[in-house]
Scaffold this motif. Structure first.
Motif, PDB file in Angstrom:
ATOM      1  N   SER A 349     -69.247 -23.034 -57.685  1.00  0.00           N
ATOM      2  CA  SER A 349     -68.363 -23.330 -56.557  1.00  0.00           C
ATOM      3  C   SER A 349     -69.164 -23.445 -55.272  1.00  0.00           C
ATOM      4  O   SER A 349     -70.282 -22.921 -55.160  1.00  0.00           O
ATOM      5  CB  SER A 349     -67.289 -22.244 -56.410  1.00  0.00           C
ATOM      6  N   ALA A 398     -63.778 -31.719 -57.361  1.00  0.00           N
ATOM      7  CA  ALA A 398     -64.592 -31.344 -58.511  1.00  0.00           C
ATOM      8  C   ALA A 398     -65.592 -32.465 -58.760  1.00  0.00           C
ATOM      9  O   ALA A 398     -65.199 -33.624 -58.960  1.00  0.00           O
ATOM     10  CB  ALA A 398     -63.721 -31.108 -59.731  1.00  0.00           C
ATOM     11  N   SER A 419     -67.134 -27.075 -58.276  1.00  0.00           N
ATOM     12  CA  SER A 419     -65.867 -27.133 -57.562  1.00  0.00           C
ATOM     13  C   SER A 419     -66.122 -26.840 -56.087  1.00  0.00           C
ATOM     14  O   SER A 419     -66.643 -25.779 -55.732  1.00  0.00           O
ATOM     15  CB  SER A 419     -64.882 -26.118 -58.141  1.00  0.00           C
ATOM     16  N   ALA A 421     -64.603 -26.464 -52.267  1.00  0.00           N
ATOM     17  CA  ALA A 421     -63.413 -26.247 -51.443  1.00  0.00           C
ATOM     18  C   ALA A 421     -63.368 -27.298 -50.346  1.00  0.00           C
ATOM     19  O   ALA A 421     -64.347 -27.505 -49.628  1.00  0.00           O
ATOM     20  CB  ALA A 421     -63.431 -24.845 -50.847  1.00  0.00           C
ATOM     21  N   THR A 465     -66.428 -15.913 -54.864  1.00  0.00           N
ATOM     22  CA  THR A 465     -65.364 -16.316 -53.955  1.00  0.00           C
ATOM     23  C   THR A 465     -65.954 -16.835 -52.659  1.00  0.00           C
ATOM     24  O   THR A 465     -67.097 -16.518 -52.300  1.00  0.00           O
ATOM     25  CB  THR A 465     -64.400 -15.149 -53.665  1.00  0.00           C
TER      26      THR A 465
END
Length: 667
Positions: A349, A398, A419, A421, A465
């Protein structure tokens, strides 16, 4: 060694006939030790064998004529062996971990042990990792004569069932049996006293009830072998997993034969995997890990049930139980040219606009020269030819990235998904979990103090995160305060040193910090006086947004002191934070330790604002205040209020943080 020759051999791979050209000397069978061996480890020109409960130290400097140098007996059957330095660590079944000093190969001697069960063992640094009854046991062997068990982790494995463990960096990969078959867990062991599982993978149950037989690592690739119970099922003998993100081990591909009840053993060397089973040793190329390819094979003439493989230099040793020990030389495996396997590391991410590190790892054999790289980031941007490029995605989504490596005529390629954001929420919607650190600074203060804040974000969850960090600068409306994205890896603490300057680019400012996230975090901070003689600091935790003081409650700040002198004794500062989207008026009522009302202060706060009242008791008590307190409240409907106090030593600049307390409601 025999001269190079070629043979056409037909193998049955997942039920399909495949013709493969194989080198008859890759690997070259060069020796045999005709004694039953069920465990093997190797270091340099020395092999360590488990034959029943006997540890044999074998000289393999001339693999054609291996010779025993010494032996010793342990209390139970030897399942696995790991060697580090002058010590052999033995998983001895019901006798647990046994530690043997092998500095004198002619006279190996046991020097320590840890009781329990042990079916596998791995060593890294000064710690030994044992698969015991249903999980992982970690022992400190900085003193090998006295192993100290420091931590353990137990998964949902069947009691007393054997398992496997391999270790790389801060992760141990632990596999074992349960009611559905076999499962693998990635266990973070960076804190050996508190290992924690962060990810898992389950062997496909549609293949019956297979048994995990071995594990091996090569870069970010993990190879897991299995054996089936029934001839009804066609069994994939080896699964290839990508563990570049330990929180989510991903199946890339498989390699295998039809049913083999005897099990498999696996080891890696450069871009090749050695897989042994009942009648042969396969050499498997992993240039494309999604499609492992048989490149060569050798028969195990007296093959019974290979239990383990060890690789040291060009020596490949196969422990074949009653079939004895086979010795091979894999020098010729690279003689026909260069072979590569791509093992890049890319995060799962990222945040749009933030740089992402792409690491171009690879494994090679028989190669010379300098590799070339071709990275495609998947967003239409220009490719990169760097080995370890940095790339920022301009928008979210993505993206399918890929990398190709070329070296000496050989190449490998692989790909994955990241991925990204797309946008960062405004301060009014920071995320499902939000925390307020009520004070922070990067600015000079009273009496020559110099205030600095370090912010620490800890992610106790099982996924990485993106935290959103907002600065609520004092004395202004911060509704438009932009979020600074920060990636907090799973089970990690991330320190943002001097956060006001480094993250928010403020050269002289104070304020509060709002941290938002989609998963729970532990938010802490330290605000301190950075003085020539050292630092003097106060711990200030992040307070969940839901614990704000509203219009129906009061916040009490107790144990406050302020001296009559400005250079001796103490002074008290009180800060208030509005974490809501409207103007708020705050009242600060001040009392002496005897409950005598001394006066009050009124503070008007903008939306998302911070203000600190310095030396709050000044002018209210000529002789100073000891053990005073303040009651903070707001009558503004919808107020979202936080308060704190700092009691500061006037002489040293050493602060003590006073958190707000909300008295319980009287029934």
């Amino acid at each position: 060694m025999r001269s190079s020759s070629w043979a056409v051999v037909v193998w049955s791979v997942l039920g399909m006939g495949v013709a493969a050209l194989t080198r008859a000397d890759c690997p070259d069978p060069v020796g045999r030790w005709p004694v039953a061996v069920q465990a093997v480890a190797a270091a340099g020109t020395t092999a360590y064998l488990g034959s029943g409960s006997t540890l044999i130290v074998l000289d393999v400097s001339n693999p054609a004529t291996p010779s025993a140098m010494g032996s010793t007996v342990v209390p139970a059957t030897i399942d696995r062996i790991a060697v580090s330095g002058s010590f052999a660590y033995v998983a001895a079944d019901s006798a647990g971990l046994r530690v043997l000093d092998v500095s004198d190969p002619a006279h190996p001697v046991e020097v320590g042990h840890a009781d329990g069960l042990a079916s596998d063992v791995a060593v890294s640094g000064t710690y030994v990792y044992v698969f015991d009854s249903g999980g992982l046991s970690i022992s400190d062997v900085s003193n090998p004569a006295s192993p100290v068990r420091v931590g353990s982790w137990h998964g949902p494995f069947a009691p007393l069932s054997p398992g496997r463990v391999v270790v790389s960096g801060e992760f141990a990969y632990v596999g074992g049996q349960d009611d559905l078959g076999w499962a693998l867990y990635a266990v973070r062991v960076s804190d050996p006293a508190h290992p924690v599982a962060v990810g898992s993978y389950r062997g496909p149950t549609e293949r019956g009830h297979p048994v995990l037989t071995d594990l091996a690592l090569a870069g970010n690739l993990l190879f897991a072998t299995e054996a089936g119970y029934s001839e009804v099922y066609e069994t994939t003998s080896m699964d290839v997993l990508d563990v570049s993100n330990p929180a989510s081990p991903t199946w890339l591909g498989g390699y295998g034969h039809s049913y083999s009840p005897s099990g498999y053993a696996v080891a890696t060397s450069g871009p090749s995997v050695f897989l042994a089973y009942s009648s042969q040793l396969d050499v498997i190329g992993i240039a494309d890990p999604r499609n492992p390819v048989l490149t060569s094979a050798q028969p195990l003439n007296a093959g019974v049930a290979p239990a383990a493989i060890a690789v040291a230099g060009h020596r490949v040793l196969v422990a074949d139980r009653e079939g004895g020990l086979y010795l091979f030389d894999d020098s010729a495996c690279g003689a026909s040219g260069c072979s590569l396997a791509c093992t890049p590391v890319v995060p799962a991410s990222a945040v749009a606009g933030a740089p992402v590190a792409f690491l171009g790892g690879f494994l090679q054999g028989g190669c010379t020269g300098t590799p070339t790289f071709d990275w495609d980031f998947g967003d239409g941007s220009a490719h990169s030819s760097e080995q370890n490029p940095s790339h920022a995605y301009p928008f979210g989504g993505a993206f399918r990235w890929s990398v190709a490596v070329t070296l000496a005529g050989a190449s490998c390629a692989t790909s994955g998904t990241i991925s990204v954001a797309s946008s960062l929420a405004p301060i009014s919607a920071p995320g499902a979990y939000a925390y307020v650190v009520p004070t922070s600074a990067h600015k000079p203060g009273y009496n020559g103090t110099n205030w600095v804040t370090d912010l620490v974000l800890t992610n106790p969850g099982l996924t990485d995160t993106v935290a959103r960090v907002y600065f609520i600068k004092g004395g202004r409306d911060n509704t438009g305060s932009p979020a600074r994205p920060v990636i907090v890896p799973l089970r990690r603490s991330l320190r943002l040193s001097d956060v006001v300057a480094s993250t928010f680019s403020e050269s002289s400012a104070s304020g509060a910090i709002l941290v938002g996230s989609d998963v729970p975090l532990i938010v802490t901070s330290r605000t301190y006086n950075d003085a020539l003689a050292g630092t003097y600091g106060q711990f200030v935790p992040g307070i969940p947004l839901g614990q704000a003081v509203g219009p129906a409650t009061t916040a009490w700040l107790t144990g406050l002191s302020q001296s009559a002198s400005d250079t001796l004794g103490f002074r008290t500062n009180i800060g208030v934070v509005n974490a809501g989207a409207q103007h708020v008026q705050v009242q600060i009522a001040l009392y002496g330790g005897d409950g005598f009302f001394l006066g009050s202060k009124s503070v008007d706060l903008n939306p998302y604002d911070f203000q600190q009242v310095d030396k709050v008791f000044a002018g209210l008590a000529a002789s100073g205040v000891d053990d005073g307190y303040a009651v903070v409240s707001s009558a503004t409907p919808g107020a979202v209020l936080f308060a704190y106090a700092s009691v500061i030593d006037n002489g040293t600049g050493d602060p003590i943080a006073v958190p707000a307390s909300v008295p319980p409601t009287v029934p």
